[in-house]
Design a protein around this motif. Sequence first.
Motif, short mmCIF file in Angstrom:
data_model
loop_
_atom_site.label_atom_id
_atom_site.label_comp_id
_atom_site.label_asym_id
_atom_site.label_seq_id
_atom_site.Cartn_x
_atom_site.Cartn_y
_atom_site.Cartn_z
N UNK A 163 71.09 55.69 10.73
CA UNK A 163 71.97 55.34 10.70
C UNK A 163 73.35 56.08 11.23
N UNK A 164 74.29 55.44 9.68
CA UNK A 164 75.71 56.47 9.58
C UNK A 164 75.45 57.81 9.72
N UNK A 165 74.33 58.35 9.60
CA UNK A 165 74.06 60.10 8.75
C UNK A 165 74.19 60.73 10.21
N UNK A 166 74.24 61.56 10.07
CA UNK A 166 73.57 62.80 11.32
C UNK A 166 73.68 64.59 10.46
N UNK A 167 73.02 64.84 11.53
CA UNK A 167 72.60 65.89 10.48
C UNK A 167 71.98 67.22 11.59
N UNK A 188 73.96 83.72 10.75
CA UNK A 188 73.68 82.91 9.66
C UNK A 188 73.27 81.82 10.37
N UNK A 189 72.37 80.80 9.04
CA UNK A 189 71.78 79.55 9.70
C UNK A 189 73.18 78.45 8.77
N UNK A 190 72.96 77.47 9.57
CA UNK A 190 73.72 76.37 8.82
C UNK A 190 73.20 75.04 8.32
N UNK A 191 73.66 73.70 8.05
CA UNK A 191 73.04 72.58 8.02
C UNK A 191 74.38 71.62 8.14
N UNK A 192 75.05 71.08 8.93
CA UNK A 192 76.09 70.21 8.91
C UNK A 192 75.59 68.48 8.88
N UNK A 193 76.74 68.30 8.21
CA UNK A 193 76.03 66.54 7.91
C UNK A 193 77.21 65.59 8.17
N UNK A 194 77.33 64.36 8.77
CA UNK A 194 78.50 63.52 9.21
C UNK A 194 77.80 62.38 8.78
#
Length: 266
Positions: free
Chosen positions: A127-131, A156-162
């Motif tokens: 939907x409107x969520x992107x990771x 480093x490792x990371x997850x970015x959510x919009x």
Amino acid sequence: MCLMPTERPGVAPGPCPVTAGACRGLAVASLLVLSPLVVAGELTLTTGFEYSSGKYGSRELSTSWYVPLIVRYEEGPLTLKATVPYLRNSGEVSRTPDGVAIPGTGGTQEGLGDVVLSAGHALFEVGSLTVDGVFKLKLPTADADKGLGTGKIDASVQADAIWRAGAVSALASLGWKKYGDPEGLDFRNPVFASIGFSWRVTPEVSIGLFHDWRQRLRPRGSEVSESTLFVSYKLQPEWRLQVYAVKGFVEASPDVAGGMMLSRLF
């Protein structure tokens, strides 16, 4: 120094002290980074400056100039980025571009900072969520004897959510970083996070606010806790200007910081 959604006003003592030779060096370094790429996607070049000041637990005020050249390449779900910074630090404490306060020389030192390479890939979209998942590698290109870096490799490792809802976007990041230990220091490997939002006021203007947090690096150190307010303006379809101000709330963060970034899309 974490900036969203592009890349991050304190009172500056004068014009930005970067020589023409330094700028040429940054340009050459970026070309070397770009040379393996066959540009079929979107290429963005960003530069600007940041000025920060703080005591970082010491008695005297320390200041820092940060002038990056950022090369960003996007094609499909893949994003590659290289950041080549130039630094000028003054005082008992030096602040690296990734927000680590390390012992300074007490005077003024300047030179190339640590180069940071990153690779991101879209994990999923609902939907409107992107990771996205992001891996970053910091190379010890700065002179550790001048207090411009730790002299060690970090990863480093990371997850970015919009999450997007019309003109408003909510942003959140969660990650873990493995630090190399500088001589005489034993760093922990902290969890870090960011949360915030941006609002597209007009097709050209966006404003936003986000907060950065990081666990303490040493048992007697402090966590990082700082907030950033930014305004982004699309000058032309391919040009974007962002100005921002930062307020720190703990010893490990600057008292105040601010800067400006100019991006060109190719």
